[in-house]
Design a protein around this motif. Structure first.
Motif, PDB file in Angstrom:
ATOM      1  N   LEU A 119     -38.020  78.671  21.672  1.00 26.96           N
ATOM      2  CA  LEU A 119     -37.552  77.324  20.621  1.00 26.96           C
ATOM      3  C   LEU A 119     -36.990  76.583  21.076  1.00 26.96           C
ATOM      4  CD1 LEU A 119     -37.992  77.401  17.231  1.00 26.96           C
ATOM      5  CD2 LEU A 119     -36.100  79.029  17.133  1.00 26.96           C
ATOM      6  N   PRO A 120     -37.943  75.518  20.482  1.00 29.79           N
ATOM      7  CA  PRO A 120     -37.017  74.248  20.964  1.00 29.79           C
ATOM      8  C   PRO A 120     -35.614  73.882  20.280  1.00 29.79           C
ATOM      9  CG  PRO A 120     -39.481  73.624  20.535  1.00 29.79           C
ATOM     10  CD  PRO A 120     -38.736  74.720  20.076  1.00 29.79           C
ATOM     11  N   LYS A 121     -34.770  73.698  20.799  1.00 32.79           N
ATOM     12  CA  LYS A 121     -33.457  74.231  19.608  1.00 32.79           C
ATOM     13  C   LYS A 121     -32.709  73.442  19.173  1.00 32.79           C
ATOM     14  CE  LYS A 121     -32.859  79.077  21.569  1.00 32.79           C
ATOM     15  NZ  LYS A 121     -33.546  78.918  22.905  1.00 32.79           N
ATOM     16  N   ASP A 122     -32.721  72.310  19.910  1.00 27.75           N
ATOM     17  CA  ASP A 122     -32.671  71.069  20.319  1.00 27.75           C
ATOM     18  C   ASP A 122     -32.730  70.086  18.537  1.00 27.75           C
ATOM     19  OD1 ASP A 122     -34.310  68.432  21.577  1.00 27.75           O
ATOM     20  OD2 ASP A 122     -34.535  70.368  20.876  1.00 27.75           O
ATOM     21  N   ARG A 123     -34.612  70.623  18.032  1.00 25.60           N
ATOM     22  CA  ARG A 123     -34.909  70.424  16.888  1.00 25.60           C
ATOM     23  C   ARG A 123     -35.300  71.155  15.966  1.00 25.60           C
ATOM     24  NH1 ARG A 123     -39.074  67.875  17.359  1.00 25.60           N
ATOM     25  NH2 ARG A 123     -39.933  68.888  18.861  1.00 25.60           N
ATOM     26  N   PHE A 124     -36.129  72.166  16.713  1.00 21.82           N
ATOM     27  CA  PHE A 124     -36.092  73.668  15.664  1.00 21.82           C
ATOM     28  C   PHE A 124     -35.310  74.916  15.263  1.00 21.82           C
ATOM     29  CE2 PHE A 124     -41.277  73.300  16.043  1.00 21.82           C
ATOM     30  CZ  PHE A 124     -41.039  72.498  17.158  1.00 21.82           C
ATOM     31  N   SER A 125     -35.035  75.408  14.147  1.00 19.50           N
ATOM     32  CA  SER A 125     -34.437  76.107  13.941  1.00 19.50           C
ATOM     33  C   SER A 125     -34.822  77.307  12.884  1.00 19.50           C
ATOM     34  CB  SER A 125     -33.249  75.680  13.114  1.00 19.50           C
ATOM     35  OG  SER A 125     -33.523  75.200  11.893  1.00 19.50           O
ATOM     36  N   ALA A 126     -34.933  78.357  13.016  1.00 20.98           N
ATOM     37  CA  ALA A 126     -35.513  79.521  12.368  1.00 20.98           C
ATOM     38  C   ALA A 126     -35.139  80.504  12.047  1.00 20.98           C
ATOM     39  CB  ALA A 126     -36.437  80.276  12.605  1.00 20.98           C
ATOM     40  N   GLU A 127     -34.445  80.933  10.268  1.00 18.61           N
ATOM     41  CA  GLU A 127     -33.766  81.848   9.771  1.00 18.61           C
ATOM     42  C   GLU A 127     -34.739  82.919   8.946  1.00 18.61           C
ATOM     43  OE1 GLU A 127     -30.694  79.841   7.849  1.00 18.61           O
ATOM     44  OE2 GLU A 127     -32.105  79.044   5.910  1.00 18.61           O
ATOM     45  N   ARG A 128     -33.788  83.860   9.062  1.00 14.78           N
ATOM     46  CA  ARG A 128     -34.107  84.661   7.909  1.00 14.78           C
ATOM     47  C   ARG A 128     -33.633  85.776   7.910  1.00 14.78           C
ATOM     48  NH1 ARG A 128     -38.394  90.227   9.752  1.00 14.78           N
ATOM     49  NH2 ARG A 128     -39.052  90.461   7.815  1.00 14.78           N
ATOM     50  N   LEU A 129     -32.961  85.012   7.136  1.00 11.32           N
ATOM     51  CA  LEU A 129     -31.507  85.761   6.150  1.00 11.32           C
ATOM     52  C   LEU A 129     -31.336  87.217   6.106  1.00 11.32           C
ATOM     53  CD1 LEU A 129     -30.358  82.928   4.568  1.00 11.32           C
ATOM     54  CD2 LEU A 129     -29.355  83.569   6.370  1.00 11.32           C
ATOM     55  N   LYS A 130     -32.028  87.083   5.092  1.00 13.48           N
ATOM     56  CA  LYS A 130     -32.044  88.459   4.432  1.00 13.48           C
ATOM     57  C   LYS A 130     -33.068  89.624   5.037  1.00 13.48           C
ATOM     58  CE  LYS A 130     -30.351  86.719  -0.331  1.00 13.48           C
ATOM     59  NZ  LYS A 130     -30.558  87.495  -0.982  1.00 13.48           N
ATOM     60  N   GLY A 131     -33.542  89.236   5.972  1.00  9.99           N
ATOM     61  CA  GLY A 131     -34.628  90.127   6.697  1.00  9.99           C
ATOM     62  C   GLY A 131     -35.890  90.075   5.918  1.00  9.99           C
ATOM     63  N   VAL A 132     -36.382  89.643   5.154  1.00  7.35           N
ATOM     64  CA  VAL A 132     -37.285  89.377   4.304  1.00  7.35           C
ATOM     65  C   VAL A 132     -38.155  88.309   4.809  1.00  7.35           C
ATOM     66  CG1 VAL A 132     -38.751  90.178   2.171  1.00  7.35           C
ATOM     67  CG2 VAL A 132     -36.552  91.425   2.359  1.00  7.35           C
ATOM     68  N   ASP A 133     -38.163  87.056   3.652  1.00  2.00           N
ATOM     69  CA  ASP A 133     -39.038  85.725   3.846  1.00  2.00           C
ATOM     70  C   ASP A 133     -38.249  85.332   4.952  1.00  2.00           C
ATOM     71  OD1 ASP A 133     -38.255  83.634   1.367  1.00  2.00           O
ATOM     72  OD2 ASP A 133     -36.754  85.273   2.083  1.00  2.00           O
ATOM     73  N   SER A 134     -38.425  84.423   5.332  1.00  2.00           N
ATOM     74  CA  SER A 134     -37.889  83.727   6.853  1.00  2.00           C
ATOM     75  C   SER A 134     -38.681  81.350   6.416  1.00  2.00           C
ATOM     76  CB  SER A 134     -38.703  83.643   7.760  1.00  2.00           C
ATOM     77  OG  SER A 134     -38.525  82.998   9.418  1.00  2.00           O
ATOM     78  N   THR A 135     -37.623  80.780   7.388  1.00  2.00           N
ATOM     79  CA  THR A 135     -37.748  79.245   7.263  1.00  2.00           C
ATOM     80  C   THR A 135     -38.296  79.019   8.654  1.00  2.00           C
ATOM     81  OG1 THR A 135     -36.829  79.599   5.307  1.00  2.00           O
ATOM     82  CG2 THR A 135     -37.174  77.250   6.252  1.00  2.00           C
ATOM     83  N   LEU A 136     -38.519  78.199   8.951  1.00  2.00           N
ATOM     84  CA  LEU A 136     -39.011  77.381  10.328  1.00  2.00           C
ATOM     85  C   LEU A 136     -38.798  76.018   9.588  1.00  2.00           C
ATOM     86  CD1 LEU A 136     -39.256  77.347  13.345  1.00  2.00           C
ATOM     87  CD2 LEU A 136     -41.707  76.992  12.598  1.00  2.00           C
ATOM     88  N   LYS A 137     -38.044  75.293  10.765  1.00  2.00           N
ATOM     89  CA  LYS A 137     -37.186  73.304  10.273  1.00  2.00           C
ATOM     90  C   LYS A 137     -37.412  73.090  11.624  1.00  2.00           C
ATOM     91  CE  LYS A 137     -34.175  75.348   6.576  1.00  2.00           C
ATOM     92  NZ  LYS A 137     -32.794  74.724   5.390  1.00  2.00           N
ATOM     93  N   ILE A 138     -37.507  71.300  11.130  1.00  2.00           N
ATOM     94  CA  ILE A 138     -38.319  70.642  12.396  1.00  2.00           C
ATOM     95  C   ILE A 138     -37.304  69.480  12.208  1.00  2.00           C
ATOM     96  CG2 ILE A 138     -39.696  69.518  14.312  1.00  2.00           C
ATOM     97  CD1 ILE A 138     -42.078  71.331  13.302  1.00  2.00           C
ATOM     98  N   GLN A 139     -36.061  69.548  13.043  1.00  2.00           N
ATOM     99  CA  GLN A 139     -35.669  67.651  12.770  1.00  2.00           C
ATOM    100  C   GLN A 139     -35.089  67.146  13.545  1.00  2.00           C
ATOM    101  OE1 GLN A 139     -32.607  68.399   9.393  1.00  2.00           O
ATOM    102  NE2 GLN A 139     -32.221  66.237   9.378  1.00  2.00           N
TER     103      GLN A 139
END
Lengths: 110, 115
Positions: free
Chosen positions: B60-80
């Motif tokens: 994962l290119p951590k300088d611009r990508f982030s991912a989370e799955r806070l409650k262990g169900v759905d997940s979000t992938l962000k690029i910024q």
């Protein structure tokens, strides 16, 4: 590291022709092997798998045999249909991570 | 039949903008994966979750990508911020417990075009 090599596409066949899509791999140990299919506009779907040498995976008329001696897992079908047109991916399980081939596009003409 | 849900299906953005993709795996699938697939190539793993924990984010290119799955169900992938080279299909997959790593269920993907 581990790798998967597939024959380049596109492969174009007429309906009812025989199909072989070649897949060879490089791996330490004896990984599980998989074929996935991606139909136009759809997500990837697991087509078949084999977990050890000489295993034959089969589904929807497709077959592939795990050949340790030739490090191959070629996908075969005896008579293809227009509906088989898709992109096919070969993959192996390398330490609990999938290593994918580049995919082979199959076009079946009526 | 249960499916992996992803949204949006298509996203067009300009470079330097932020984008986010959402995935809801099949109920009961503890393992969730985000892949990136460039046209003509096989999928490339970006991040793997086991419940809410990251198992592998080495690609994962951590300088611009982030991912989370806070409650262990759905997940979000962000690029910024998004870059031109980020144009690709972003695939989410999940894996039932007790099955092999390679037995994945994929969503239909989110196609990103960066202008």
């Amino acid at each position: 590291g581990d790798s998967v090599t597939q024959m380049e596409g596109p492969v174009t066949l007429s309906e009812e022709a025989c199909l072989t899509i070649n897949c060879t791999y490089t791996a330490t140990g004896y990984p599980s092997l998989f074929w996935y299919v991606q139909y136009p506009g759809e997500g990837l779907q697991l087509l078949l798998k084999a977990t050890k040498a000489d295993d034959k995976g089969s589904n929807k008329g497709f077959e592939a045999t795990y050949r340790k001696e030739t490090t191959s897992f070629h996908l075969e079908k005896g008579s293809v249909q227009v509906s088989d047109s898709a992109v096919y991916f070969c993959a192996l399980d390398s330490n609990y991570q999938l290593i994918w081939g580049a995919g082979t596009k199959l076009i079946i003409k009526p | 039949e249960a499916e992996v849900a992803q949204s949006p299906r298509y996203k067009i953005t300009e470079k330097s903008q932020a984008v986010a993709f959402w995935c809801d795996p099949i109920s009961g699938h503890a393992t969730l994966y985000w892949y990136r697939q460039i046209l003509g190539q096989g999928p490339e793993l970006l991040v793997q979750f086991q419940d809410e924990s990251v198992v592998d984010d080495s690609q994962l290119p951590k300088d611009r990508f982030s991912a989370e799955r806070l409650k262990g169900v759905d997940s979000t992938l962000k690029i910024q911020p998004a870059e031109l080279g980020d144009s690709a299909m972003y695939l989410c997959a999940s894996n039932p417990p007790g099955t092999e790593t390679g037995e994945l269920f994929f969503g239909e993907g989110s196609r990103l075009t960066v202008l």
